[in-house]
Design an enzyme around this catalytic site. Structure first.
Site, short mmCIF file in Angstrom:
data_model
loop_
_atom_site.label_atom_id
_atom_site.label_comp_id
_atom_site.label_asym_id
_atom_site.label_seq_id
_atom_site.Cartn_x
_atom_site.Cartn_y
_atom_site.Cartn_z
NE ARG A 57 -0.64 -0.57 4.91
CZ ARG A 57 -0.89 -0.07 6.10
NH1 ARG A 57 -1.79 0.88 6.24
NH2 ARG A 57 -0.27 -0.51 7.17
CG HIS A 59 -6.00 -2.68 5.17
ND1 HIS A 59 -5.33 -1.65 4.56
CD2 HIS A 59 -5.82 -2.50 6.50
CE1 HIS A 59 -4.78 -0.88 5.47
NE2 HIS A 59 -5.05 -1.37 6.67
CD GLU A 86 -17.26 1.91 2.12
OE1 GLU A 86 -18.51 1.81 2.20
OE2 GLU A 86 -16.54 2.11 3.11
CG ASP A 116 -8.92 -4.31 12.12
OD1 ASP A 116 -8.75 -4.07 13.33
OD2 ASP A 116 -8.84 -3.44 11.24
CG PHE A 154 -15.02 -1.93 3.72
CD1 PHE A 154 -15.78 -2.95 4.30
CD2 PHE A 154 -13.97 -1.40 4.46
CE1 PHE A 154 -15.51 -3.41 5.59
CE2 PHE A 154 -13.70 -1.87 5.74
CZ PHE A 154 -14.47 -2.86 6.31
NE ARG A 176 -2.83 -3.06 9.76
CZ ARG A 176 -2.48 -3.71 10.87
NH1 ARG A 176 -2.42 -5.02 10.90
NH2 ARG A 176 -2.19 -3.03 11.97
#
Lengths: 321, 277
Positions: free
Chosen positions: A16, A115, A64, A123, A89, A173
């Site tokens: 990223r 991610h 989104e 998470d 998302f 990530r």
């Protein structure tokens, strides 16, 4: 466990980062680039672009679906929008907007999905998207790039911009070893990269699993198994010629991805080989399960997608052939 | 174009709707007819468009967010000169460019591909935002259905448009009070509509969507409204102009049979006669 010291010593950077950095570089050269976020600019690293070009950064808030639609309208007006969020998302929530408002009209929107996979880590399952490649592969005309390190991520973003039409880019990530930092590295959309030639089995790997597979190959070599390792950074369109020629050469194929074994690289390779060169394929990846919370490195180990897990799975599977 | 000419053109558009849906043996007459006066006014008075240059950069944009009423849009575009009126009857036929829902890739004058409800408004917002970013003068118009605004994405787009003060954007709600399954207020009430848009920082105007004076005044007021987008709530009659379709939910999405088609054509012919008197 013998691991090449050289690989261990490689610097680690999350893909990223390459996305964020390259957007800034491209933004300097190209006025038509706009970057859209859904309240995750810090996480997707597009905050670098926001800082450099505040007038061309559009934060859509946590919405989104609307972000994808706004991007369609911007693209229809001559902009080249990069929409950014977590893979879950942007590919999941906004799937139908991407399909109908971007894919169907063939609008020039780039999707930066960070991610991705279980390496999201702590998470947990709601944020760990192991289905995005499957979703995006099914959209006609969608190109999918899953870079293996920061160097490849930077090349992917440039190639995505140069390509006219929708592109899905998958970033992670977790900081991962930068192993493509060499003079002869060349990124070509739709072309796999042979990292190691071998004669016994072919391993097609993608994303962060490529470098893990590289470690695994060293271990397998010590056991007398000569692996051909191919980095498939572009999952769609797939480098079918390379997939077929390597499978024909070795006669045994494994695929490795931080994604469900349903619908991703494993499926793409299996489909191509079934039609063109029937070959036994074993798919390594998430075996139709959700992830769990935990440090990313521990999760890659738990789901056997680190070097040790890949080595172990290939070794054990070949024993039963 | 004066009022009488507009009314005659709206009848042409209605005839185009009925002809094309009858030929296709499928389609959505109810919402196409309810918005026929809006389509007519937009394409013959309001929009800065050039049928000879459908992609002209300075053109006003129109997004049919309620994409299933494509027959109304196609009829207006055809009569405005974007493509031959004779092509309208190819609607929904294999090989025709007139897809069941608008396809920007192959229909001259269509600015956005739509059909999946709730999505068009976001694209219109993106176009309005691009116009603001580039200092362009063009305006963007989106037509939504009153059932369509049950979609959450409409309100995501509205929140953004209000936040960004997109005063080059006009949202028109074709408020015909019916959706496929019945009355909007019974299926899932969108009321109050104007107050919802006001809460999202829109200027709102409520009009009779079949009255050209009110339509004209509303678009003028929208142009003069600065610092916020405008939502026009146009009260309309579903199926307007075809006697047996008016205010009947069943005519949301089905084609008339031969005898029904003949009645519809006769209704429109009589209306035309009355206009000429």
């Amino acid at each position: 466990m013998p691991i090449s010291r050289k690989l261990e010593e490689l610097p680690k950077i999350a893909t990223r980062e390459g996305y964020g950095q390259t957007l800034v570089e491209l933004g300097k050269e190209n006025e038509n680039i706009v970057v859209l976020d859904a309240d995750l600019a810090a996480a997707t690293k597009t905050n670098m672009f926001a800082k450099a070009f505040p007038d061309r950064h559009i934060n859509c808030g946590i919405a989104e679906a609307n972000m994808a639609g706004i991007a369609a309208g911007l693209a229809a007006s001559g902009k080249v929008p990069f929409i950014s969020s977590f893979a879950m998302f942007v590919s999941g929530r906004a799937y139908e907007q991407i399909r109908n408002s971007i894919g169907y009209p063939g609008l020039n929107v780039k999707i930066g999905a960070s991610h991705a996979g279980i390496s999201v880590g702590e998470d947990g399952a709601t944020h760990q998207c192991n289905e995005d490649i499957a979703l995006m592969r099914s959209i006609p005309g969608m190109m999918i790039i899953n870079p293996s390190d920061n160097i490849e991520a930077q090349a992917a973003v440039r190639a995505a911009y140069a390509h006219k039409g929708p592109v899905y880019m998958r970033f992670g990530r977790l900081a991962v070893p930068v192993f493509n930092d060499r003079e002869d590295y060349k990124f070509e959309l739709g072309k796999g990269i042979i990292l190691r030639e071998g004669k016994d089995v072919t391993v097609f790997a993608t994303g962060l699993c490529v470098v893990e597979a590289l470690y695994a190959c060293d271990m397998l070599a010590k056991d007398g198994i000569d692996v051909e390792l191919i980095n498939i950074h572009t999952i769609k369109p797939l480098d079918e010629a390379l997939v077929v020629s390597s499978a024909a050469k070795t006669g045994r194929v494994f695929t490795v991805e931080e994604h469900s074994i349903i619908g991703g690289l494993g499926s793409a390779v299996s489909e191509t080989l079934s039609e063109n060169c029937p070959t036994k394929v074993t798919r390594l990846g998430m075996r139709d399960v959700y992830g769990v919370s935990g440090p990313a490195v521990e999760l890659l180990h738990k789901f056997e997608l680190d070097a040790e897990g890949i080595y172990h799975q290939i070794k054990e599977t070949l024993k039963n052939d | 174009m004066d009022r009488l000419e507009l009314k005659k053109m709206a009848l042409n558009v209605r005839k185009g709707i009925v002809d094309s849906i009858y030929s296709a043996k499928a389609g959505h007459p109810g919402g196409s007819l309810s918005a026929a006066d809006l389509f007519t006014y937009l394409y013959f008075k309001e929009l800065n468009v050039d049928p000879k240059h459908p992609k002209m950069e300075s053109r006003d944009r129109f997004v049919l967010s309620k994409g299933h009423t494509a027959p109304g849009l196609y009829a207006a575009l055809a009569y405005r000169g974007f493509f031959p009126v004779e092509d309208l009857v190819t609607l929904r036929h294999v090989g025709s460019y007139l897809q069941g829902h608008p396809d920007m890739k192959c229909v001259p004058g269509v600015d956005m591909s739509t059909g999946s409800l709730g999505q068009g408004l976001s694209a219109a917002v993106g176009m309005a935002l691009a116009g603001k970013m580039d200092g362009k003068e063009y305006r963007v118009y989106a037509l939504c259905g009153d059932g369509e605004i049950q979609e959450g994405q409409i309100w995501e787009a509205s929140m953004f448009a209000g936040h960004r003060k997109l005063d080059n954007l006009v949202v028109i709600v074709d408020h015909n009070k019916l959706q496929i399954d019945g009355k909007v207020e019974e299926v899932c009430s969108p009321y109050p509509i104007a107050q919802k848009f006001q809460a999202f920082n829109f200027h709102t105007i409520t009009i009779d969507g079949h009255n050209f004076d009110e339509i004209e005044a509303a678009f003028k007021e929208a142009r003069e409204t600065k610092g916020m987008p405008t939502a026009i709530i146009a009260n309309t009659l579903k199926g307007k102009g075809v006697s047996f379709m008016e205010d009947i939910a069943e005519w949301h999405g089905k084609a008339p049979k031969k005898e029904e088609y003949e009645v519809a054509v006769e209704d429109l012919r009589k209306e035309g006669e009355a206009l000429c008197r």
